[in-house]
Design a protein around this motif. Sequence first.
Motif, mmCIF file in Angstrom:
data_model
loop_
_atom_site.group_PDB
_atom_site.id
_atom_site.type_symbol
_atom_site.label_atom_id
_atom_site.label_comp_id
_atom_site.label_asym_id
_atom_site.label_seq_id
_atom_site.Cartn_x
_atom_site.Cartn_y
_atom_site.Cartn_z
ATOM 1 N N ARG A 1 -1.194 3.076 -10.591
ATOM 2 C CA ARG A 1 -0.188 2.780 -9.613
ATOM 3 C C ARG A 1 0.625 1.111 -9.790
ATOM 4 O O ARG A 1 1.179 0.766 -9.329
ATOM 5 N N LYS B 1 -2.719 6.948 -3.764
ATOM 6 C CA LYS B 1 -3.242 5.897 -4.418
ATOM 7 C C LYS B 1 -4.530 6.948 -4.661
ATOM 8 O O LYS B 1 -5.288 6.703 -6.002
ATOM 9 N N ARG C 1 4.157 -0.440 -10.110
ATOM 10 C CA ARG C 1 3.938 -1.320 -9.273
ATOM 11 C C ARG C 1 4.297 -3.053 -9.870
ATOM 12 O O ARG C 1 5.324 -3.582 -10.330
ATOM 13 N N GLU D 1 0.928 -1.083 -0.124
ATOM 14 C CA GLU D 1 -0.415 -0.138 0.132
ATOM 15 C C GLU D 1 1.001 1.467 0.125
ATOM 16 O O GLU D 1 1.997 1.287 0.579
ATOM 17 N N TYR E 1 6.317 3.005 -3.178
ATOM 18 C CA TYR E 1 5.425 2.972 -1.402
ATOM 19 C C TYR E 1 4.927 4.884 -2.293
ATOM 20 O O TYR E 1 3.868 4.889 -0.821
#
Length: 357
Positions: A112, A105, A116, A36, A101
């Motif tokens: 993202r 969001k 990622r 997250e 990180y």
Amino acid sequence: MASAAGAGRILAPPVEQLRHLAAQLRLLLPGVRVGEARETTEEFNPEVFWRRLNEAAVKVSGEATTLTTVFSRLPVPSPQETQRICEQVHVAIKAVIAVYYSLPKDEGITLRKLVRSAAVDIVDGMAQLLEVLLLPPAQSPENSDLISCNSVWVACEQVPKIPKDNKAAALLMLTKSVDFVKDAHEEIEQAVEECDPYCGLLNDSDGDNSDSHNAENSVLGFPSNQDSYWSEEDQELIIPCLALVRASKASLKKIRILVAENGKKDQVAQLDDIVDICDEISPSVDDLVLSIYPPVCHLTVRINSAKLVSVLVKALEITKASHVTPQPEDSWIPLLISSVDHCMNRIKELTQRVTQS
């Protein structure tokens, strides 16, 4: 004092240090895949973020080159030198993860996911490189080719190409979905065009030799005649199925155009919703296309068609309700939904006729 303590410590052999580092990187991957965004009071600065990510990727690429160069020739580095190199690699990898990180969001889930994926590819690529260097003999001439072909360099080179906002990320993902469906459509259309309705009929006229002839074909790698062509019922069923695939391709193209022309960068949630549902179209198309290859199970075709129709209608409804579709431009959506429903009703009719006979 710390230096003296470090000097007195017995270090593991270079190969063991590489193996340990590879294992450490593998342990990082699950966390990156589900990681997250880190909460912070600092205001997100896109320019700073992308500069840091690019710099981190360049650093990893450089460490990978050093690692490969040093361990692709004799003599093998000392344990102390190996420790220094491994620490630098680990720090560089951790820096890439830390930058990922730091992406909130609020910048968009689609964006993202792309960042990622890039971070995962870099970590996984470095772990692969370490594992290749561990293969005996580590100093083989083939290892000199690693610099140009290993995936860690490829992953690092992709970082500057990542879209810089969620709208651009959405367009990239929608383009991929269009291309996947287009490929599936072209593949099944080609298969239909090349279909020989008389395939296998010669086997039926061989009389007593039919079994031996089928056995011979099996040895030669040819499928049995009952599994290698479409029956008349199958060919009739293919027509509405192809229409569904074409409707899927047309819908994705139209949605992509609407996002490109009307999508707003600050409407990240709606863009994410559109991408999420459209991501389900291509796998559903693949399932339907695979199910209409012979031998055809009509019940499976019906189930896969219903699944595709459900996903397609939901994608159209979500797009219609979003900001990318102004009212004057939404008239095509009901017409397309009606066409899709008509195809599904035809598929139900045809499959029921076969299963009940």
